[in-house]
Motif scaffolding. Sequence first.
Motif, PDB file in Angstrom:
ATOM      1  N   ALA A 208       0.839  -8.258  -9.618  1.00 35.52           N
ATOM      2  CA  ALA A 208       1.834  -8.305 -10.696  1.00 35.52           C
ATOM      3  C   ALA A 208       1.346  -7.558 -11.942  1.00 35.52           C
ATOM      4  CB  ALA A 208       2.157  -9.764 -11.035  1.00 35.52           C
ATOM      5  N   ALA A 209       0.022  -7.570 -12.163  1.00 31.73           N
ATOM      6  CA  ALA A 209      -0.515  -6.931 -13.369  1.00 31.73           C
ATOM      7  C   ALA A 209      -0.913  -5.474 -13.143  1.00 31.73           C
ATOM      8  CB  ALA A 209      -1.731  -7.730 -13.854  1.00 31.73           C
ATOM      9  N   GLY A 210      -0.695  -4.979 -11.936  1.00 26.16           N
ATOM     10  CA  GLY A 210      -0.978  -3.560 -11.676  1.00 26.16           C
ATOM     11  C   GLY A 210      -2.414  -3.255 -11.306  1.00 26.16           C
ATOM     12  N   TYR A 211      -3.195  -4.287 -10.948  1.00 30.88           N
ATOM     13  CA  TYR A 211      -4.566  -4.028 -10.494  1.00 30.88           C
ATOM     14  C   TYR A 211      -4.624  -3.814  -8.980  1.00 30.88           C
ATOM     15  CZ  TYR A 211      -5.797  -5.693 -15.137  1.00 30.88           C
ATOM     16  OH  TYR A 211      -5.887  -5.847 -16.500  1.00 30.88           O
ATOM     17  N   LEU A 212      -3.546  -4.105  -8.300  1.00 28.36           N
ATOM     18  CA  LEU A 212      -3.411  -3.831  -6.868  1.00 28.36           C
ATOM     19  C   LEU A 212      -2.041  -3.196  -6.663  1.00 28.36           C
ATOM     20  CD1 LEU A 212      -4.736  -7.167  -5.221  1.00 28.36           C
ATOM     21  CD2 LEU A 212      -5.853  -4.920  -5.118  1.00 28.36           C
TER      22      LEU A 212
ATOM     23  N   GLY B 191      -2.463   3.556 -13.441  1.00 31.18           N
ATOM     24  CA  GLY B 191      -2.064   4.961 -13.647  1.00 31.18           C
ATOM     25  C   GLY B 191      -3.050   5.976 -13.094  1.00 31.18           C
ATOM     26  N   SER B 192      -3.939   5.519 -12.211  1.00 32.51           N
ATOM     27  CA  SER B 192      -4.989   6.421 -11.708  1.00 32.51           C
ATOM     28  C   SER B 192      -4.576   7.207 -10.475  1.00 32.51           C
ATOM     29  CB  SER B 192      -6.220   5.588 -11.329  1.00 32.51           C
ATOM     30  OG  SER B 192      -5.872   4.741 -10.230  1.00 32.51           O
ATOM     31  N   GLY B 193      -3.445   6.841  -9.907  1.00 30.87           N
ATOM     32  CA  GLY B 193      -3.042   7.470  -8.651  1.00 30.87           C
ATOM     33  C   GLY B 193      -3.590   6.743  -7.430  1.00 30.87           C
ATOM     34  N   LEU B 194      -4.465   5.746  -7.657  1.00 35.07           N
ATOM     35  CA  LEU B 194      -5.035   4.988  -6.537  1.00 35.07           C
ATOM     36  C   LEU B 194      -4.033   3.939  -6.042  1.00 35.07           C
ATOM     37  CD1 LEU B 194      -7.561   4.004  -4.812  1.00 35.07           C
ATOM     38  CD2 LEU B 194      -8.070   2.500  -6.741  1.00 35.07           C
ATOM     39  N   ASP B 195      -3.772   3.947  -4.729  1.00 29.93           N
ATOM     40  CA  ASP B 195      -2.933   2.920  -4.100  1.00 29.93           C
ATOM     41  C   ASP B 195      -3.832   2.016  -3.269  1.00 29.93           C
ATOM     42  OD1 ASP B 195      -0.781   4.336  -5.104  1.00 29.93           O
ATOM     43  OD2 ASP B 195      -0.323   5.323  -3.200  1.00 29.93           O
ATOM     44  N   LEU B 196      -3.630   0.723  -3.393  1.00 24.05           N
ATOM     45  CA  LEU B 196      -4.468  -0.191  -2.594  1.00 24.05           C
ATOM     46  C   LEU B 196      -3.715  -1.461  -2.220  1.00 24.05           C
ATOM     47  CD1 LEU B 196      -7.223  -0.956  -1.372  1.00 24.05           C
ATOM     48  CD2 LEU B 196      -7.845  -1.920  -3.592  1.00 24.05           C
ATOM     49  N   GLU B 197      -3.695  -1.735  -0.907  1.00 25.14           N
ATOM     50  CA  GLU B 197      -3.149  -3.000  -0.409  1.00 25.14           C
ATOM     51  C   GLU B 197      -4.330  -3.919  -0.083  1.00 25.14           C
ATOM     52  OE1 GLU B 197       0.048  -3.710  -0.362  1.00 25.14           O
ATOM     53  OE2 GLU B 197       0.512  -1.673  -1.041  1.00 25.14           O
ATOM     54  N   LEU B 198      -4.163  -5.200  -0.403  1.00 29.04           N
ATOM     55  CA  LEU B 198      -5.220  -6.172  -0.091  1.00 29.04           C
ATOM     56  C   LEU B 198      -4.646  -7.292   0.772  1.00 29.04           C
ATOM     57  CD1 LEU B 198      -8.035  -7.403  -0.361  1.00 29.04           C
ATOM     58  CD2 LEU B 198      -7.404  -8.269  -2.607  1.00 29.04           C
TER      59      LEU B 198
END
Length: 453
Positions: free
Chosen positions: A157-161, A167-174
């Motif tokens: 929800a806070a955009g860390y995942l 805004g770094s372009g990094l996509d990550l699913e956990l």
Amino acid sequence: MTLAAEIDHETSPEKLLAPVLSAFWDEEKSWTLETYLRHDGYEGLRKALTMAPDDLIAYVKDSGLRGRGGAGFPTGMKWQFIPQGDGKPHYLVVNADESEPGTCKDIPLLFANPHSLIEGIVIACYAIRSSHAFVYLRGEVVPVLRRLHEAVREAYAAGYLGKDILGSGLDLELTVHAGAGAYICGEETALLDSLEGRRGQPRLRPPFPAVAGLYACPTVVNNVESIASVPAILQRGKDWFKSMGSEKSPGFTLYSLSGHVTNPGQYEAPLGITLRQLLDMSGGMRAGHRLKFWTPGGSSTPMFTDEHLDVPLDYEGVGAAGSMLGTKALQCFDETTCVVRAVTRWTEFYAHESCGKCTPCREGTYWLVQLLRDIEAGKGVMADLDKLNDIADNINGKSFCALGDGAASPIFSSLKYFREEYEQHITGKGCPFDPAKSTLWADRPAGNAQVNA
Ligand SMILES: Cc1cc2nc3c(=O)[nH]c(=O)nc-3n(C[C@H](O)[C@H](O)[C@H](O)COP(=O)(O)O)c2cc1C
Ligand code: SF4
């Protein structure tokens, strides 16, 4: 964490402890994102995202961080093994299966401070160029599972995942996966099989997970504490990290004090602290009793005695004294404890948890239990002691995975330090210890005969 009321200056907690991961466990709702952000949470990630992935790997390597899952393998080096530009997906799998008798650090860490792990996961995935991470959590700990799910929800929800992290372009699913209660699923390749939906049994290596791990793709498997330590290294710097501990074992770590001690708990300190210092600052053994034997890193690490109180608890110090730092699970037993009984209980655990894939461990642990139960019940003969040693020798180094070696450790070390006590059980035809005085007897009614009938 409760500490002794009377604290000697030389052993004062302020001087010896280094609370980082555990720094705010006592705060109300320590596990929330709000609390984590108040303590510089996700600042390490911000710094990491300004670096090139390869530089980040080099930074973690230079910090000297070593895996906290037991073997102490350098974390940055493990990340470096992941081939780049291979066109395959890369995975990070966090080993949160914590099931070794005595080991109890990852579960409290996840319960009190789950965001340190999530932040570490994002940093590690950025470094190894992974867009999907997994946490393989010991399934029995449902409250921790719930808390971790909630922390992951907060982080999404806070955009860390998720997409375009900060805004770094990094996509990550956990993905958080709950295991089904097998100790062997903590062994990294058995864990991967289990995560893929198969029966959890160790895989033949090579290929190593870094080349063909989860779904046959390059995979890093790291312990919870290893990954959770990374954000602080980024945020406060590798030199700060290296200012603690020794050259080969730098940094802070969680020591889990348990057993017959006045104040059991997690004590976070620089590597190299001794058990004597930890006991001095924490109130010592329970009143009126003295230390008899202890494990430096869980039941699979050779036991120590009171002669080893001043061994530096780092990888080299414990190794030089004939054991292993393992998971830093300091289980302390006082003089009321029957060592034969303790070793029998541990061996029963290993026999139960042996996955059965290889003969030395499957058969050997079974026979160890038969012999130990006989000795404990006063039905043993002297030749059994050499037989115990011989069977352990045929398991150690000859099994398919390290569970076998772990099962042999308590046998060798207890025979080394307490052979006389085994002999007393044989000559006296029973256990010389008073069940009424030992907490180890609490699980069973008094009298070995009932146990072994
Ligand atoms: C029987 C067995 C059980 C293990 N259980 C765990 C565990 O619960 N958690 C863990 O991190 N490592 C466990 N390990 C060690 C892992 O195989 C692996 O070395 C570790 O997860 C690597 O992480 P690290 O490099 O961060 O220490 C176990 C090993 C064996 C042989
Ligand atoms: S050592 Fe034990 S746990 Fe490991 S593969 Fe062999 S039988 Fe399975």
